[in-house]
Structure formats: structure tokens, C-alpha cells
Write an enzyme that holds these catalytic residues in place. Structure first.
Site, PDB file in Angstrom:
ATOM      1  N   LYS A  54       0.834  -1.200   0.000  1.00 27.48           N
ATOM      2  CA  LYS A  54       0.000   0.000   0.000  1.00 27.48           C
ATOM      3  C   LYS A  54       0.872   1.254   0.000  1.00 27.48           C
ATOM      4  O   LYS A  54       0.592   2.224  -0.704  1.00 27.48           O
ATOM      5  CB  LYS A  54      -0.926  -0.005   1.224  1.00 27.48           C
ATOM      6  CG  LYS A  54      -2.037  -1.062   1.137  1.00 27.48           C
ATOM      7  CD  LYS A  54      -2.767  -1.230   2.468  1.00 27.48           C
ATOM      8  CE  LYS A  54      -3.791  -2.373   2.389  1.00 27.48           C
ATOM      9  NZ  LYS A  54      -4.422  -2.655   3.690  1.00 27.48           N
ATOM     10  N   GLN A  98      -4.021  -1.299   9.926  1.00 24.82           N
ATOM     11  CA  GLN A  98      -3.962  -2.630   9.312  1.00 24.82           C
ATOM     12  C   GLN A  98      -4.526  -3.676  10.279  1.00 24.82           C
ATOM     13  O   GLN A  98      -4.126  -3.754  11.435  1.00 24.82           O
ATOM     14  CB  GLN A  98      -2.507  -2.969   8.933  1.00 24.82           C
ATOM     15  CG  GLN A  98      -2.364  -4.291   8.213  1.00 24.82           C
ATOM     16  CD  GLN A  98      -3.091  -4.327   6.873  1.00 24.82           C
ATOM     17  OE1 GLN A  98      -2.998  -3.397   6.072  1.00 24.82           O
ATOM     18  NE2 GLN A  98      -3.856  -5.385   6.625  1.00 24.82           N
ATOM     19  N   ASP A 121     -10.505   3.565   4.583  1.00 22.68           N
ATOM     20  CA  ASP A 121     -11.004   2.195   4.411  1.00 22.68           C
ATOM     21  C   ASP A 121     -12.536   2.155   4.413  1.00 22.68           C
ATOM     22  O   ASP A 121     -13.128   1.126   4.113  1.00 22.68           O
ATOM     23  CB  ASP A 121     -10.490   1.292   5.546  1.00 22.68           C
ATOM     24  CG  ASP A 121      -9.157   0.635   5.199  1.00 22.68           C
ATOM     25  OD1 ASP A 121      -8.939   0.347   4.011  1.00 22.68           O
ATOM     26  OD2 ASP A 121      -8.357   0.412   6.129  1.00 22.68           O
TER      27      ASP A 121
END
Ligand code: NAP
Length: 292
Positions: A54, A98, A121
Site C-alpha cells: 500500500k 492494518q 477504508d
């Protein structure tokens, strides 16, 4: 028959090109570089790889990425403190925590603490609520990646029967919400699907999957979808990422299903790369939202 391949890898490259141009324009207009902060707790090897990919992708499109690396024994309060600090930091536009988090941490409380404008997200209940009401702020990365994979291959879902296997909060459920919308920002063809969501308590699963024009697997079980579960000519999207003997395989038995399906996404090289491209898109959108 052999199914046409839904190539996510080359599509992700194309999308990243487009995003890079928009980032350049954004930097010129605002004198600010969109910045993503990735919070990585512990040393889970898969999480390390995801975060590295990412961050690399961010840098490739001209955005900045910061890594906040934290020890596995961190307390709930300390982690809440880290998130609060990133929320206040004007130099950070997107925050990515994460998953999975260690067992002493209540993940929901952490995700709820991320500022909704920095929630790239789209896990915050405010952003999820907005998606469910058809006025999304940020689109959830993997579901939006699936939509892009279909859209950019000219495959509409409108008036189609879509069957999703999996009802998780990060894939199955938001994907169902997006597909059944009245309108999509991607255009008319990408809304108005008739969606069936299946899960581990669904009886007669193969009967349902065989009715699908578009079958989407987000199960987390290697080669779970067999050829017998697929209608001839169907579009099959494989979201699964499963590790089997050091290899990554999807939820679909690729070799068998490719002889039946009309279109099929591979693993790796299908939905995965698009998930990252959508994260970049959200980070740019987050930076823009915070300029206003
Ligand atoms: P998850 O939270 O474990 O959800 C799996 C879903 O599959 C659940 O709803 C479960 O039903 C259902 N299921 C399990 N066994 C089943 C069975 N025998 N029959 C029917 N349904 C069954 O997983 P997830 O987070 O959604 O992820 C799914 C897969 O996608 C995983 O392989 C994951 O690694 C992958 N993934 C990929 C990306 C990407 O970027 N490509 C992103 C995220 C996830 P219940 O709800 O009844 O338990």
C-alpha cells in the site's frame, strides 16, 4: 469454452496512472501532498506485506505515506492515543489501521476512533451508514475494486442476478449495498442488481449459485467454488486470498471453473491489486475533503 480473464493487475496499473495525474493536479492547486498514515501493530508477515504494498503504491502515484509501527503488546489506550494524534495532524489525510489487531485490542473501538474524513477504508459507522443510504463519502476498497473490475471490462450488473458468497463487514455486506443501489457514480449499468447474499448457514448453496449471472466469492476457503456451482457463461469474481503450501489461491477452483464461466478473475492478479488502487483514490478524495 474458456472464460475471458478479468485482469486486475493491468487494470490497476491503468487506474494508478489516472490517479497519479489527478494527484499531480491536486498538488499544483493546493501545494499539499496527499498523505496516508499506515498503522501497523506487531509483525504479522501478511500484514507487513499488505502495508508495504500500500505504501509503495502511494509513492508510485505521487502521494506520501507514513508508517506508524507499534509493538504487539501495545495497550488499547496507547493505540487510541496514536489514532487521536493522527486525527489532529493536518499533514495526514488518510489513516489506515492494518487488521488484524492483537487480541488485547478491541478493533471496533479503534476503527470507530478514526476521524470519518480520514477513514480511507470506509470502516467508520458514519461512512458505512452513508453507503447504506446511497450517499457515500468514501467507497470501501475491495467492494469498489470488484465494481471497477466489472465496469472497466464493460460488464454491467443492472438487472442482473448477482449472488455473493460471504457477508463480512469488509467485503460481502458493503458489496451487496453497492450493487443494489438505485444509482452508482460509475453509471447506470453499475447499480440496480438483484442481489442474493449467501453465508455458512445458507441451505442449498449450489442451487442458488447456479442461478447467478454474476457470482462473487468472498468466502476465505481455497477452491470452494467448483464448476458444478457455476452457470455456463456466468461472470465469476474471486475475492478470496488463501495461502496453500506457500502459494496464494482464490476461493474459486480456477482450472475447473474457467471451462464453464464466461468471465473469471484470477488470484493473484484479480481483485487484490484493485483494492489498493481504490485506497489511493480514497486518500486523494480525503485530502480534497480536508482542503474544503
Ligand atoms: P470472513 O470475514 O471470514 O467472511 C467469510 C464469509 O464466508 C462469511 O460470511 C462466512 O459465513 C462465509 N462462509 C464461510 N464458509 C462458508 C460456507 N461453507 N458456505 C457459505 N458461506 C461460507 O472473510 P472476508 O474478510 O470477507 O474475506 C473473504 C476472503 O476474501 C478471504 O479469503 C480474504 O482473504 C479475502 N479478501 C481479499 C481482499 C482483496 O483485496 N482481494 C480483501 C479482503 C478480503 P458466516 O458469516 O456465516 O460465518
Amino acid at each position: 469454452v474458456t472464460a475471458k480473464l478479468l485482469d486486475g493487475k493491468s487494470l490497476a496499473r491503468e487506474l494508478q496512472h489516472e490517479i497519479a495525474e489527478r494527484v499531480m493536479e491536486f498538488v499544483q492547486n493546493n501545494a499539499v501532498t496527499p498523505t496516508l498514515a499506515a498503522v501497523l501493530v506487531g509483525t504479522d508477515p501478511a500484514s507487513e506485506v499488505y502495508v508495504r504494498n500500500k505504501r509503495r503504491a502511494c509513492e508510485k502515484v505521487g502521494m506520501e505515506s507514513r508508517l506508524v509501527r507499534l509493538p504487539p503488546e501495545i495497550s488499547q489506550d496507547e493505540l487510541m492515543g496514536v489514532v487521536a494524534k493522527l486525527n489532529r495532524d493536518d499533514g495526514v489525510h488518510g489513516i489506515l489501521v492494518q487488521l488484524p489487531l492483537p487480541s488485547q485490542i478491541q478493533a471496533t473501538r479503534i476503527l470507530d476512533a478514526v476521524h470519518p474524513l480520514k477513514d480511507v477504508d470506509a470502516f467508520h459507522p458514519e461512512n458505512v451508514g452513508r453507503i447504506s443510504q446511497g450517499r457515500p463519502r468514501y467507497l470501501p476498497c475491495t467492494p469498489q475494486g470488484v465494481l471497477q473490475l466489472l465496469f472497466r471490462n464493460g460488464l454491467a450488473v443492472a438487472e442482473k442476478r448477482v449472488v455473493i458468497i460471504g457477508r463480512s463487514d469488509i467485503v460481502g455486506k458493503p458489496l451487496a449495498l453497492l450493487l443494489m443501489q438505485r444509482e452508482s457514480a460509475l453509471g447506470e449499468g453499475m447499480a440496480n442488481a438483484t442481489v442474493t447474499v449467501c453465508h455458512s448457514r445458507t441451505p442449498n448453496l449450489p442451487t442458488l449459485t447456479r442461478e447467478a449471472d454474476v457470482l462473487i466469492a468472498a468466502v476465505g476457503k481455497p477452491r470452494f467454488i467448483t464448476a458444478e456451482m457455476v452457470r455456463a457463461g456466468a461472470i465469476v469474481v474471486d475475492v478470496g486470498i488463501n495461502r496453500v503450501n506457500e502459494q496464494i489461491v482464490g476461493d474459486v477452483d480456477f482450472e475447473a471453473v474457467k471451462e464453464v464461466a464466461g468471465y473469471l478473475s484470477p488470484v493473484p492478479g484479480g481483485v487484490g491489486p484493485l483494492t489498493i488502487a481504490m485506497l489511493l483514490q480514497n486518500t486523494l478524495a480525503a485530502a480534497a475533503a480536508q482542503m474544503a
